[in-house]
Design a protein around this motif. Structure first.
Motif, PDB file in Angstrom:
ATOM      1  N   ASP A  69      -1.762   4.682 -10.068  1.00 57.74           N
ATOM      2  CA  ASP A  69      -3.136   4.208 -10.219  1.00 57.74           C
ATOM      3  C   ASP A  69      -3.475   3.224  -9.106  1.00 57.74           C
ATOM      4  OD1 ASP A  69      -5.668   3.472 -11.219  1.00 57.74           O
ATOM      5  OD2 ASP A  69      -4.793   1.914 -12.482  1.00 57.74           O
ATOM      6  N   THR A  70      -3.463   3.706  -7.859  1.00 58.58           N
ATOM      7  CA  THR A  70      -3.879   2.839  -6.759  1.00 58.58           C
ATOM      8  C   THR A  70      -5.326   3.160  -6.401  1.00 58.58           C
ATOM      9  OG1 THR A  70      -3.139   4.333  -4.996  1.00 58.58           O
ATOM     10  CG2 THR A  70      -1.525   2.723  -5.821  1.00 58.58           C
ATOM     11  N   VAL A  71      -5.995   2.179  -5.834  1.00 63.57           N
ATOM     12  CA  VAL A  71      -7.353   2.353  -5.316  1.00 63.57           C
ATOM     13  C   VAL A  71      -7.249   2.248  -3.803  1.00 63.57           C
ATOM     14  CG1 VAL A  71      -9.661   1.356  -5.204  1.00 63.57           C
ATOM     15  CG2 VAL A  71      -8.435   1.407  -7.388  1.00 63.57           C
ATOM     16  N   VAL A  72      -7.733   3.259  -3.091  1.00 68.32           N
ATOM     17  CA  VAL A  72      -7.660   3.262  -1.636  1.00 68.32           C
ATOM     18  C   VAL A  72      -8.994   2.796  -1.066  1.00 68.32           C
ATOM     19  CG1 VAL A  72      -7.237   4.631   0.432  1.00 68.32           C
ATOM     20  CG2 VAL A  72      -5.978   5.138  -1.674  1.00 68.32           C
ATOM     21  N   VAL A  73      -8.928   1.711  -0.294  1.00 62.55           N
ATOM     22  CA  VAL A  73     -10.096   1.155   0.376  1.00 62.55           C
ATOM     23  C   VAL A  73      -9.722   0.930   1.834  1.00 62.55           C
ATOM     24  CG1 VAL A  73     -11.685  -0.806   0.498  1.00 62.55           C
ATOM     25  CG2 VAL A  73     -10.933   0.038  -1.728  1.00 62.55           C
ATOM     26  N   GLU A  74     -10.499   1.501   2.722  1.00 58.13           N
ATOM     27  CA  GLU A  74     -10.260   1.368   4.160  1.00 58.13           C
ATOM     28  C   GLU A  74      -8.825   1.746   4.527  1.00 58.13           C
ATOM     29  OE1 GLU A  74     -11.573  -2.702   4.762  1.00 58.13           O
ATOM     30  OE2 GLU A  74     -13.597  -2.014   5.237  1.00 58.13           O
ATOM     31  N   GLY A  75      -8.295   2.766   3.863  1.00 59.23           N
ATOM     32  CA  GLY A  75      -6.957   3.268   4.150  1.00 59.23           C
ATOM     33  C   GLY A  75      -5.820   2.491   3.524  1.00 59.23           C
ATOM     34  N   ASN A  76      -6.114   1.442   2.771  1.00 57.02           N
ATOM     35  CA  ASN A  76      -5.085   0.630   2.125  1.00 57.02           C
ATOM     36  C   ASN A  76      -5.017   0.941   0.633  1.00 57.02           C
ATOM     37  OD1 ASN A  76      -4.358  -1.123   4.438  1.00 57.02           O
ATOM     38  ND2 ASN A  76      -6.485  -1.746   4.247  1.00 57.02           N
ATOM     39  N   HIS A  77      -3.792   1.108   0.125  1.00 57.27           N
ATOM     40  CA  HIS A  77      -3.587   1.308  -1.305  1.00 57.27           C
ATOM     41  C   HIS A  77      -3.535  -0.054  -1.988  1.00 57.27           C
ATOM     42  CE1 HIS A  77      -2.677   5.637  -1.670  1.00 57.27           C
ATOM     43  NE2 HIS A  77      -2.341   5.514  -0.404  1.00 57.27           N
ATOM     44  N   TYR A  78      -4.414  -0.261  -2.931  1.00 57.78           N
ATOM     45  CA  TYR A  78      -4.413  -1.475  -3.755  1.00 57.78           C
ATOM     46  C   TYR A  78      -3.733  -1.135  -5.075  1.00 57.78           C
ATOM     47  CZ  TYR A  78      -7.575  -3.931  -0.580  1.00 57.78           C
ATOM     48  OH  TYR A  78      -8.129  -4.564   0.498  1.00 57.78           O
ATOM     49  N   PHE A  79      -2.585  -1.769  -5.327  1.00 53.82           N
ATOM     50  CA  PHE A  79      -1.800  -1.541  -6.526  1.00 53.82           C
ATOM     51  C   PHE A  79      -2.253  -2.478  -7.642  1.00 53.82           C
ATOM     52  CE2 PHE A  79       0.836  -0.022  -3.126  1.00 53.82           C
ATOM     53  CZ  PHE A  79       1.641   0.973  -3.661  1.00 53.82           C
ATOM     54  N   PRO A  80      -2.219  -2.010  -8.897  1.00 57.95           N
ATOM     55  CA  PRO A  80      -2.477  -2.950  -9.995  1.00 57.95           C
ATOM     56  C   PRO A  80      -1.453  -4.084  -9.930  1.00 57.95           C
ATOM     57  CG  PRO A  80      -2.357  -0.683 -10.811  1.00 57.95           C
ATOM     58  CD  PRO A  80      -1.907  -0.667  -9.372  1.00 57.95           C
ATOM     59  N   ALA A  81      -1.871  -5.292 -10.192  1.00 56.78           N
ATOM     60  CA  ALA A  81      -0.964  -6.442 -10.088  1.00 56.78           C
ATOM     61  C   ALA A  81       0.282  -6.268 -10.955  1.00 56.78           C
ATOM     62  CB  ALA A  81      -1.701  -7.723 -10.454  1.00 56.78           C
ATOM     63  N   ASP A  82       0.137  -5.644 -12.119  1.00 57.89           N
ATOM     64  CA  ASP A  82       1.301  -5.481 -12.995  1.00 57.89           C
ATOM     65  C   ASP A  82       2.253  -4.388 -12.519  1.00 57.89           C
ATOM     66  OD1 ASP A  82      -0.164  -3.241 -13.727  1.00 57.89           O
ATOM     67  OD2 ASP A  82      -0.334  -3.805 -15.834  1.00 57.89           O
ATOM     68  N   ALA A  83       1.904  -3.663 -11.454  1.00 55.07           N
ATOM     69  CA  ALA A  83       2.794  -2.659 -10.866  1.00 55.07           C
ATOM     70  C   ALA A  83       3.611  -3.230  -9.711  1.00 55.07           C
ATOM     71  CB  ALA A  83       1.978  -1.464 -10.375  1.00 55.07           C
ATOM     72  N   VAL A  84       3.373  -4.501  -9.391  1.00 54.10           N
ATOM     73  CA  VAL A  84       4.047  -5.172  -8.276  1.00 54.10           C
ATOM     74  C   VAL A  84       5.136  -6.084  -8.841  1.00 54.10           C
ATOM     75  CG1 VAL A  84       3.720  -6.747  -6.332  1.00 54.10           C
ATOM     76  CG2 VAL A  84       1.930  -5.099  -6.911  1.00 54.10           C
ATOM     77  N   ASP A  85       6.301  -6.088  -8.199  1.00 53.62           N
ATOM     78  CA  ASP A  85       7.397  -6.967  -8.613  1.00 53.62           C
ATOM     79  C   ASP A  85       7.043  -8.404  -8.216  1.00 53.62           C
ATOM     80  OD1 ASP A  85       9.732  -8.416  -9.012  1.00 53.62           O
ATOM     81  OD2 ASP A  85      11.033  -6.863  -8.174  1.00 53.62           O
ATOM     82  N   ALA A  86       6.518  -9.153  -9.157  1.00 54.86           N
ATOM     83  CA  ALA A  86       6.034 -10.513  -8.897  1.00 54.86           C
ATOM     84  C   ALA A  86       7.146 -11.450  -8.447  1.00 54.86           C
ATOM     85  CB  ALA A  86       5.342 -11.072 -10.134  1.00 54.86           C
ATOM     86  N   SER A  87       8.390 -11.128  -8.771  1.00 56.34           N
ATOM     87  CA  SER A  87       9.494 -12.002  -8.365  1.00 56.34           C
ATOM     88  C   SER A  87       9.694 -11.989  -6.846  1.00 56.34           C
ATOM     89  CB  SER A  87      10.792 -11.582  -9.059  1.00 56.34           C
ATOM     90  OG  SER A  87      11.282 -10.355  -8.551  1.00 56.34           O
ATOM     91  N   LEU A  88       9.092 -11.022  -6.157  1.00 58.59           N
ATOM     92  CA  LEU A  88       9.220 -10.919  -4.701  1.00 58.59           C
ATOM     93  C   LEU A  88       8.051 -11.555  -3.953  1.00 58.59           C
ATOM     94  CD1 LEU A  88      10.425  -7.210  -4.553  1.00 58.59           C
ATOM     95  CD2 LEU A  88      11.834  -9.281  -4.577  1.00 58.59           C
ATOM     96  N   LEU A  89       7.052 -12.043  -4.691  1.00 60.87           N
ATOM     97  CA  LEU A  89       5.848 -12.624  -4.088  1.00 60.87           C
ATOM     98  C   LEU A  89       5.941 -14.144  -4.032  1.00 60.87           C
ATOM     99  CD1 LEU A  89       3.091 -10.561  -5.949  1.00 60.87           C
ATOM    100  CD2 LEU A  89       4.132 -10.071  -3.723  1.00 60.87           C
ATOM    101  N   LYS A  90       5.593 -14.695  -2.865  1.00 58.45           N
ATOM    102  CA  LYS A  90       5.504 -16.147  -2.705  1.00 58.45           C
ATOM    103  C   LYS A  90       4.071 -16.485  -2.339  1.00 58.45           C
ATOM    104  CE  LYS A  90       8.302 -18.352  -0.196  1.00 58.45           C
ATOM    105  NZ  LYS A  90       9.095 -18.840   0.945  1.00 58.45           N
ATOM    106  N   PRO A  91       3.407 -17.363  -3.095  1.00 57.35           N
ATOM    107  CA  PRO A  91       2.027 -17.722  -2.763  1.00 57.35           C
ATOM    108  C   PRO A  91       1.919 -18.285  -1.351  1.00 57.35           C
ATOM    109  CG  PRO A  91       2.635 -18.577  -4.916  1.00 57.35           C
ATOM    110  CD  PRO A  91       3.894 -18.055  -4.287  1.00 57.35           C
ATOM    111  N   SER A  92       0.800 -17.984  -0.707  1.00 51.44           N
ATOM    112  CA  SER A  92       0.512 -18.462   0.638  1.00 51.44           C
ATOM    113  C   SER A  92      -0.827 -19.205   0.616  1.00 51.44           C
ATOM    114  CB  SER A  92       0.425 -17.268   1.595  1.00 51.44           C
ATOM    115  OG  SER A  92      -0.083 -17.659   2.845  1.00 51.44           O
TER     116      SER A  92
END
Length: 93
Positions: free
Chosen positions: A16-39
Motif C-alpha cells: 500500500d504505497t502511494v507514488v508521488v513524483e516517482g517516490n514510493h510513500y510507505f505507510p508509517a506503520d510499514a517502516v521499521d521505526a527502530s531504524l529511524l533517527k529524527p533529524s
C-alpha cells in the motif's frame, strides 16, 4: 509487495504505497521505526508543504536525512499524510 532496503537491511515493506513524483510513500506503520533517527532538517515543496526528515541508522552506519515525510501536507498532497519516502541510496523495489 514494495520494499525499501539500505545497507542490506529491510527498512520498509508494504503493498500500500502511494507514488508521488516517482517516490514510493510507505505507510508509517510499514517502516521499521527502530531504524529511524529524527533529524532537524526540513524543506519546502510548493504543492506538498514542509517536509521533515529522518536519518537511517543500521548497525554502525548512518544515512543522514535518507527518509522524509509531510506531517501536515497541503490539501493536494493529502494522500501522503502519515507516510514516509526514501532516497540517498535506499533501494526501492
Amino acid at each position: 509487495m514494495i520494499e525499501a532496503w539500505w545497507n542490506d537491511t529491510l527498512i520498509a515493506r508494504s503493498d500500500d504505497t502511494v507514488v508521488v513524483e516517482g517516490n514510493h510513500y510507505f505507510p508509517a506503520d510499514a517502516v521499521d521505526a527502530s531504524l529511524l533517527k529524527p533529524s532537524d532538517t526540513t524543506s519546502v515543496c510548493p504543492w506538498k508543504g514542509i517536509s521533515h526528515y529522518y536519518s537511517l541508522a543500521v548497525g554502525d552506519a548512518e544515512n543522514r536525512d535518507a527518509a522524509w515525510y509531510y506531517p501536515d501536507p497541503k490539501p493536494d498532497a493529502e494522500s501522503i499524510r502519515g507516510r514516509i519516502a526514501f532516497w540517498k541510496g535506499v533501494k526501492i523495489g
